[in-house]
Design a protein around this motif. Structure first.
Motif, mmCIF file in Angstrom:
data_model
loop_
_atom_site.group_PDB
_atom_site.id
_atom_site.type_symbol
_atom_site.label_atom_id
_atom_site.label_comp_id
_atom_site.label_asym_id
_atom_site.label_seq_id
_atom_site.Cartn_x
_atom_site.Cartn_y
_atom_site.Cartn_z
ATOM 1 N N ILE A 135 0.805 -1.201 0.000
ATOM 2 C CA ILE A 135 0.000 0.000 0.000
ATOM 3 C C ILE A 135 0.845 1.261 0.000
ATOM 4 N N ARG A 137 -7.331 11.478 -3.611
ATOM 5 C CA ARG A 137 -7.517 10.642 -2.423
ATOM 6 C C ARG A 137 -6.158 10.316 -1.823
ATOM 7 N N GLY A 147 -3.874 9.593 2.885
ATOM 8 C CA GLY A 147 -3.859 8.376 3.681
ATOM 9 C C GLY A 147 -2.673 8.348 4.610
ATOM 10 N N ILE A 148 -2.760 7.494 5.573
ATOM 11 C CA ILE A 148 -1.599 7.274 6.426
ATOM 12 C C ILE A 148 -1.512 5.794 6.675
ATOM 13 N N VAL A 149 -0.316 5.261 6.622
ATOM 14 C CA VAL A 149 -0.122 3.851 6.916
ATOM 15 C C VAL A 149 0.890 3.748 8.033
ATOM 16 N N GLY A 154 -4.400 1.998 9.239
ATOM 17 C CA GLY A 154 -4.251 3.289 8.554
ATOM 18 C C GLY A 154 -5.547 4.075 8.546
ATOM 19 N N GLY A 155 -5.486 5.268 7.993
ATOM 20 C CA GLY A 155 -6.665 6.102 7.901
ATOM 21 C C GLY A 155 -6.616 6.994 6.681
ATOM 22 N N GLU A 156 -7.726 7.674 6.456
ATOM 23 C CA GLU A 156 -7.817 8.535 5.277
ATOM 24 C C GLU A 156 -8.833 9.628 5.568
ATOM 25 N N VAL A 157 -8.609 10.835 5.028
ATOM 26 C CA VAL A 157 -9.561 11.914 5.259
ATOM 27 C C VAL A 157 -9.804 12.696 3.976
ATOM 28 N N ASP A 158 -10.986 13.239 3.858
ATOM 29 C CA ASP A 158 -11.292 14.231 2.836
ATOM 30 C C ASP A 158 -11.280 15.578 3.559
ATOM 31 N N THR A 167 -11.980 8.097 7.746
ATOM 32 C CA THR A 167 -12.170 6.703 8.102
ATOM 33 C C THR A 167 -10.838 6.165 8.595
ATOM 34 N N PHE A 168 -10.861 5.246 9.529
ATOM 35 C CA PHE A 168 -9.636 4.523 9.805
ATOM 36 C C PHE A 168 -9.940 3.112 10.281
#
Lengths: 452, 505
Positions: free
Chosen positions: B3, B12, B15-17, B418-422, B429-430
């Motif tokens: 990823i 998009r 993200g963070i992993v 991980g997570g992701e933001v708009d 979401t994470f």
């Protein structure tokens, strides 16, 4: 620079040390132009050149990459790779393939429709104009569109040479353009982004600025003010902007390394039916003009088309030489390199769900109450070949009696990949190959949706 | 497919992993703010006169500011799978990027080279961003600086023999396997690097630094009675090889194995809205929920949900959020950012009130504020942009056990994926890696396969308990470019958020 000469010297160094190996040379030029609020905001240009050397001695692998591809630099890198190999564990299944394909160093890219020399010849202002025009059309789409992240045009023109100690010497050129636009709609203190992007190997394949501009504007406006819906099990329609994430899970589980090491929930399940009869998932490394098309993979093996799921049945996997040997099968040409600085790794290429015949409106029109997903967020978090669980945040549009009934946000969609593939009851005719992984619109009978 | 190397679509990208780092933080920041010795750095093959030619070429079409970023980075990777060292890899990235800045416009070009002619060509390409008449460009007088040292390291990675690395990995592997016979697979990816860089700009700044970094990720799969569980461990500090001293490798392997064993017994996660107690180290939530929205570039464009809200209440009064790039040892730290600005403590939210945004050179100017030391880049192949460093929610005083006892039914989230933001809507979401049901105020059965979904500004107002046990989580943040970060938080409770599982129970 004579590429053949550089590669020859490196391979000779390996042979002299009683080793095998290969050398991968890449040259790329990139350009990116970004426009925001009608003005040019960023130009980026670069030339990249680098060499990656795999040295295998006594079954042990060492790898070195360097951007110093001069005579001395390349030789030094080869020596270093030989030295590093000493520390790896010997493996019997690490093989350098016999030479295949042409060895005269001809460009194998153009016949596959992946190289368009006219891209580099176009003046920068035409590229800037595309972005300016896409942004302006997106902003004019609706009066609620008040802000913009801008639009971009980017291109990369690359040449790759791969040679190995068994006489392989292959080459291709490729061009890749990516364009995109993002605008923001606002109302009642809420903001909503709308985006659209596409890739093309040729200048003529770039979509009209108006097409992506209107799409971005339309998404921003139609998604504005999204709210969660009550939790429950509903029919879920996946748009092409969302459905591709499911294919990533399928391809990950069908990677030959995961299969051969029994790390995948699909290990040992070849021939089993996990999807409905209309589901065929294909990975085609040679798709003409495809965004991920290349003539040969990172080990020098011809790329090809593989059905992963055929008519709902698990039909194939993605293999490099090592995984194929472990599984008693042939490489599918799926050992892909991310560039000169990376080892070949198994990966999908042009991965898609084979389209059906129904227009997407009809697939939505059949739904009594359900969710039409327009995008996924955090879909990649749970990606793990050892289990089939899929769960992701989603946004899109609620459907009531076959009609769009308002925006949805902050819900999650969850189920196993088997629930998803086994529940697909309609597939659309709207497949386009403008990104590496794509589906047409498709519908799953029922999935768990979490909201309020 | 990894990823963290998959090219993310442009939009998009937030993200963070990464994973949890067991680094506890004491009650005060002070012990982390020490400065130290100046390790001698080598210099690049470039003299002042040549630097001036390059910087002036970049300004030759009217850009008032130009900058040269030189870098050599030596990276060593070792991977282990099924007890075997699969490969040992080494690479050198060496080159320079030239930036021309004209207000909010940027021209950027780079070369994999330090040759004057290559860099002048790059400068010429970068200069094209501007088209103003230019008065005669003057010479530049350089102020050669060394950054104040916040990061002290003992053993640089270029002096570490390969068999020492191999030893770390085999020890992690052995510790994980020894934990339980149900541990079936252990894969480890190790990467370490020495980065030497220089920032030279048309204001006369000339600053150089050297930084070490290590990242070792262990993934473990356990299998018992047909059920599988996965666990992970991460080691990553802005330190040299000394961070592997003692039983650090063994502890990381054991931790990954423990988590995998918990996963074996996990049930499908519940679905719907419920209170969530987030164990210490859950800072990725704030990285996504508010951090990205407080990066000044989105505010500059007016596309952040927090635009124009400085001074407003944006979170519960228990919440203070800080970003600080100068905390010794942490993965997200540096002595000087990639534009030459020293890091500092930036209070983003204080007791619920929005204080300001993180900035780089361009956004500080556009927002008419000072540079916060958050101008970062992945490498010389990328222009700097506003990025978080170590972002954390400051600790409070609420008792952790009581927090759980007071929660009738909900979720106890111990480790996050991980997570992701708009950043425009604030919707994020994470993933949950290790979580348990809370039933009648007690921690119950482990659950699996869920994401947490919410809206940043809403969630920040629903934090009703904050504990005293701040811990940091290490990750790699993607925003078109990847940079190392940490995010920290103490144990805390969110009164209600959406858990997306498969169990409609």
């Amino acid at each position: 620079m004579d590429q053949r000469h550089v590669l020859h010297d490196v391979l000779q160094k390996l042979r002299d040390a009683g080793a095998q190996g290969d050398a991968y040379l890449q040259e790329s030029r990139t350009l990116e132009v970004a426009v925001r609020e009608g003005k040019l905001e960023e130009i980026q240009q670069a030339g990249i050149r680098g060499l990656g050397i795999r040295a295998i001695r006594d079954g042990k692998l060492g790898f070195v990459h360097t951007s110093d591809v001069g005579e001395e630099g390349a030789k030094h890198a080869a020596e270093k790779a030989l030295d590093l190999a000493r520390f790896a564990t010997p493996r019997e299944d690490l093989l350098i393939p016999e030479a295949t394909g042409p060895t005269d160093g001809r460009d194998e890219g153009e016949p596959l429709g992946i190289y368009d020399p006219s891209i580099a010849e176009r003046p920068i202002h035409e590229k800037e104009d595309w972005a300016r025009s896409a942004e302006s059309i997106a902003r004019a789409h609706d009066e609620r569109i008040t802000k913009t992240e801008g639009a971009f045009y980017s291109e990369a023109i690359s040449s790759v040479w791969l040679a190995n100690t068994k006489g392989l010497f292959r080459h291709y050129r490729g061009s890749q353009v990516e364009v995109g636009v993002e605008v923001v709609a606002s109302a009642n203190d809420e903001l909503q982004i709308g985006d659209a992007s596409a890739k093309s190997r040729s200048w003529d394949g770039i979509p009209p600025a108006g097409e992506l501009g209107r799409k971005a504007g339309d998404r921003a406006v139609k998604l504005l003010g999204g709210r969660p819906v009550p939790s429950g099990r509903y029919p879920v329609v996946f748009s092409p902007e969302a459905g591709w994430t499911v294919l990533v899970y399928v391809a990950n589980a069908l990677q030959g390394d995961h299969l051969s090491k029994k790390r995948s929930w699909l290990s040992g399940r070849m021939g089993e039916t996990i999807g409905t009869g209309i589901v065929t998932i294909r990975d085609d490394g040679r798709l003409s003009g495809g965004p991920a098309t290349i003539p040969f993979d990172g080990e020098g093996i011809d790329t090809r088309s593989v059905d992963l799921i055929a008519g709902g049945t698990v039909a194939g996997g993605l293999y490099d030489i090592t995984a194929a040997r472990r599984s008693g099968t042939q490489s599918t040409g799926s050992a892909r390199r991310g560039g000169y600085a990376g080892l070949p790794e198994i990966s999908a290429s042009n991965l898609y769900l084979v389209p059906g015949e129904r227009p997407p409106e009809e697939i939505v029109g059949d739904v009594g109450r359900g969710l039409w997903v327009w995008g996924m967020s955090g879909w990649w978090i749970g990606l793990d070949p050892s289990n089939a669980d899929f769960s992701s945040a989603a946004f899109g549009v609620w459907i009531e009696e076959g009609k769009p009934a308002g925006p949805v946000a902050r819900v999650s969609v969850a189920g196993s990949i088997e629930d998803i593939l086994g529940g697909i009851d309609a597939i659309g005719n709207d497949l386009t190959h403008n990104h590496e992984t794509k589906t047409p619109t498709f519908r799953v009978r029922a999935l768990s949706v979490s909201g309020t | 497919m990894r990823i963290d190397e998959r090219p993310l679509p442009r939009r998009r990208f937030l993200g963070i992993v990464g994973g949890a780092a067991g680094l506890a933080m004491a009650g005060s920041l002070e012990p982390f703010l020490r400065t130290g010795d100046a390790r001698a750095s080598t210099t690049f093959p470039l003299d002042g006169a040549t630097a001036t030619r390059i910087l002036n070429e970049a300004r030759s079409r009217g850009a008032p500011f130009s900058e040269l970023f030189l870098e050599t980075r030596t990276v060593t990777n070792v991977s282990l799978s099924d007890g075997e060292i699969e490969s040992v890899e080494q690479g050198i990235f060496a080159g320079a990027g030239v930036r021309a800045v004209d207000g909010e416009r940027t021209g950027y070009a780079y070369a994999d080279s330090f040759e004057a002619e290559d860099l002048i060509e790059a400068a010429r390409n970068a200069s094209a961003i501007a088209s103003h008449p230019v008065a005669g460009l003057q010479g530049i007088i350089y102020q050669v600086e060394r950054p104040a040292r916040r990061i002290r390291y003992l053993h640089p990675f270029d002096e570490v023999p390969q068999d020492e690395r191999v030893g770390w990995l085999t020890r992690i592997d052995a510790a994980a396997r020894a934990y339980d016979p149900a541990i079936k697979q252990v894969t480890i990816e190790h990467s370490d690097e020495m980065l030497h860089f220089a920032v030279i700009n048309s204001d006369g700044l000339w600053i150089e630094d050297t930084l070490p970094l290590l990242y070792t990720r262990t993934n473990v799969v356990a299998e018992k009675n047909g059920s599988t569980g996965t666990g992970f461990g991460r080691i990553s500090h802005r330190l040299g090889a000394e961070q592997m001293d003692g039983d650090v490798p063994e502890n990381s392997g054991k931790e990954a194995a423990r988590m995998a064993m918990v996963g074996i017994d996990a049930e499908p996660a519940p679905t719907g809205e419920m209170p969530v107690v987030l164990a210490a180290g859950g800072g990725v939530l704030f990285h996504e929920a508010v951090g990205h929205g407080l990066e000044g570039d989105f505010a500059r464009k007016g596309t952040s949900v927090y635009t124009g809200r400085v001074g407003e209440v944006v979170a519960s009064n228990r919440v203070s959020v800080i970003d600080h790039g100068g905390i010794a040892d942490l993965r997200g730290s540096f002595n000087v950012d990639d534009e030459g600005t020293p890091p500092r403590m930036n209070i983003l939210i204080e007791r619920g009130v929005l204080q300001g945004f993180m900035t780089d050179r361009i956004t500080a100017q556009a927002l008419d504020t000072r540079r916060s030391g958050n101008g970062r880049r992945q490498s010389y192949r990328h222009p700097p942009m506003v990025r978080m460093s170590n972002t954390f929610l400051y600790q409070g005083e609420d008792d952790v056990e009581q927090m759980i006892r007071e929660t009738k039914n909900g979720l106890y989230a111990v480790a996050l994926g991980g997570g992701e933001v708009d950043t425009t809507t604030g919707n994020f979401t994470f993933g949950l890696r290790e979580a348990y049901r809370i039933e009648d105020g007690k921690v119950g059965a482990p659950v699996r396969g869920a994401v947490l979904v919410g809206n940043g500004p809403e969630i920040m107002k629903r934090i009703d308990r904050v504990g005293p046990d701040l811990e940091f989580w290490v990750g790699t943040c993607g925003k078109g470019q990847w940079v190392p970060v940490t995010s920290g938080a103490p144990t805390l409770r969110i009164s209600s958020m959406t858990v997306g599982g498969q169990d409609q129970g």
